[in-house]
Design an enzyme around this catalytic site. Sequence first.
Site, PDB file in Angstrom:
ATOM      1  N   PHE A 136      -1.282  40.990 -20.192  1.00 33.26           N
ATOM      2  CA  PHE A 136      -0.196  39.823 -20.368  1.00 33.26           C
ATOM      3  C   PHE A 136      -0.192  39.364 -18.858  1.00 33.26           C
ATOM      4  O   PHE A 136       0.798  39.369 -17.559  1.00 33.26           O
ATOM      5  CB  PHE A 136       0.980  39.951 -20.710  1.00 33.26           C
ATOM      6  CG  PHE A 136       2.033  39.323 -21.159  1.00 33.26           C
ATOM      7  CD1 PHE A 136       2.064  38.109 -22.035  1.00 33.26           C
ATOM      8  CD2 PHE A 136       3.248  38.148 -20.016  1.00 33.26           C
ATOM      9  CE1 PHE A 136       2.513  36.712 -22.773  1.00 33.26           C
ATOM     10  CE2 PHE A 136       3.626  37.714 -20.863  1.00 33.26           C
ATOM     11  CZ  PHE A 136       3.775  36.905 -21.665  1.00 33.26           C
ATOM     12  N   ASP A 221      -1.816  41.088 -10.879  1.00 32.29           N
ATOM     13  CA  ASP A 221      -0.249  40.902 -10.943  1.00 32.29           C
ATOM     14  C   ASP A 221       1.253  41.642 -11.438  1.00 32.29           C
ATOM     15  O   ASP A 221       1.244  42.540 -12.428  1.00 32.29           O
ATOM     16  CB  ASP A 221      -0.749  40.320 -13.286  1.00 32.29           C
ATOM     17  CG  ASP A 221       0.592  39.245 -13.262  1.00 32.29           C
ATOM     18  OD1 ASP A 221       1.598  39.354 -13.480  1.00 32.29           O
ATOM     19  OD2 ASP A 221       0.274  38.651 -14.554  1.00 32.29           O
ATOM     20  N   LYS A 250      10.068  36.593 -12.129  1.00 30.06           N
ATOM     21  CA  LYS A 250      11.280  37.698 -12.411  1.00 30.06           C
ATOM     22  C   LYS A 250      11.815  38.301 -11.480  1.00 30.06           C
ATOM     23  O   LYS A 250      13.031  37.112 -11.554  1.00 30.06           O
ATOM     24  CB  LYS A 250      10.423  39.075 -12.942  1.00 30.06           C
ATOM     25  CG  LYS A 250       9.467  38.327 -14.426  1.00 30.06           C
ATOM     26  CD  LYS A 250       9.485  39.712 -15.333  1.00 30.06           C
ATOM     27  CE  LYS A 250       8.861  39.031 -17.125  1.00 30.06           C
ATOM     28  NZ  LYS A 250       7.803  39.091 -17.340  1.00 30.06           N
TER      29      LYS A 250
HETATM   30  C1  LIG Z   1       6.538  37.687 -17.533  1.00 27.88           C
HETATM   31  C2  LIG Z   1       5.061  38.300 -17.105  1.00 27.88           C
HETATM   32  C3  LIG Z   1       4.489  37.353 -16.195  1.00 27.88           C
HETATM   33  C4  LIG Z   1       5.418  35.181 -17.263  1.00 27.88           C
HETATM   34  O1  LIG Z   1       5.769  35.186 -16.192  1.00 27.88           O
HETATM   35  P1  LIG Z   1       6.808  34.324 -16.746  1.00 27.88           P
HETATM   36  O2  LIG Z   1       8.195  34.316 -15.720  1.00 27.88           O
HETATM   37  O3  LIG Z   1       7.770  34.040 -18.130  1.00 27.88           O
HETATM   38  O4  LIG Z   1       5.930  32.476 -16.431  1.00 27.88           O
HETATM   39  C5  LIG Z   1       3.593  37.573 -16.047  1.00 27.88           C
HETATM   40  N1  LIG Z   1       3.132  38.190 -15.668  1.00 27.88           N
HETATM   41  C6  LIG Z   1       3.466  39.558 -16.141  1.00 27.88           C
HETATM   42  C7  LIG Z   1       2.901  40.290 -16.256  1.00 27.88           C
HETATM   43  C8  LIG Z   1       4.966  39.364 -17.082  1.00 27.88           C
HETATM   44  O5  LIG Z   1       5.233  39.964 -17.332  1.00 27.88           O
END
Ligand SMILES: *Cc1c(COP(=O)(O)O)cnc(C)c1O
Length: 396
Positions: A136, A221, A250
């Site tokens: 994700f 990521d 985050k």
């Molecule tokens: C939450 C998340 C995103 C997206 O972040 P947003 O601030 O909601 O756009 C991307 N990568 C990972 C691994 C995430 O957990």
Amino acid sequence: MSTPTDTQTFMQMEEAHTSGVYPKRPLTVVRGEGAYLWDESGRRYIDCVGGQGSANFGHAHPAIVAAIQQQAATLMTAPEIFYNDKRALLLDRLTSLANMPRAYLCNSGAEAVEAALKFAILATKRHEIIATNRGFHGRTMGALSATWEPKYREPFQPLIPGFKHVQYNDLAAMDAAITDQTAGVIVEIVQGEGGVRPGDADYLRGVQALCHERGAMFIVDEVQTGFGRTGKLFAHQHYDLQPDLMSIAKSMAGGLPMGACLIGSRVPALQAQTHGSTFGGNPLACAAALAALDVMVNDDLPGRAAALGGWLLERFENLPKTKVREVRGLGLIIGIELRSKVSPVLKTLQERGVLALPAGMNVLRLLPPLVIERDALDEAATIIEDVINGLPELSS
Ligand SMILES: *Cc1c(COP(=O)(O)O)cnc(C)c1O
């Protein structure tokens, strides 16, 4: 227009005007402190949602609140065409803690991923990106092209060409997928939304080595795993990895929206005008992030996550195998894969004063603030165990 005075009214008002893209729970959250949230009737909940990863510092952390108040009264906006004191201090601190020389600042996780993808393309002059099954990376068109979940992708096909998904934790599949046209490989160290699935050390090291061997960028990521969540400041530090590009967001600014793409030494200097953001690197978010990093280091939040997470994982190993398929996690990102659907469990937990998350249909995901007291976590764990123990038996 009415003035809302109770839950029913707030819920109805939102229902009438919200976009509709979010699955909603019948709870109106109005206040938070540390690892607790309160609804408008004054009922208290133990927060194991942790702002979906954006509340690692808990709610209303005094040091972060003070930094935001002070900066808001000093200077909130200053586009990156100018230099700024708080931004300079943050860039210096962040790049040294991440051991990556440069950073692009933005406002969310998806934006951090978009930047990483664009920088990988600029760095290699190639256009192929390899991502993983169950990965994700966000909902914007580039990040979504790297995201795996078919129900998030399908309405928007064909998306961006050149993206390929391969099995996670399968080095042979990655070896077969990376070509001389691959700009970058994007992986999470622990797949968060995809079910709380930790990557194997050998796999992650192998992916990095393949990237080096074939001239591709190793993109990590850490939007969910960063800022102490897994027991290290960044999760890749468990395995001595060195990403070429790292997306974070985050909890980066203690709950204020902020993201960044850290840029490693394998990425050549980026040219002016190839990317940008109006709010990126704004002094308000930078001041909050600086205060957040101070709290992270001074209160050793990664150490807390490691200790509390280890204790919790061990405890959940005793959950009945007739109801739980597997317990997974690293630090304070914990997934309990149930043999049944997770939604009724989330509902019962909420009724009993514990807020938690799903990760797919069957996984109960816990992302408590790293500042949570052991007593509060113990109370939440007891309720979780009790609710799972009360599920009907399913033996296969
Ligand atoms: C939450 C998340 C995103 C997206 O972040 P947003 O601030 O909601 O756009 C991307 N990568 C990972 C691994 C995430 O957990």
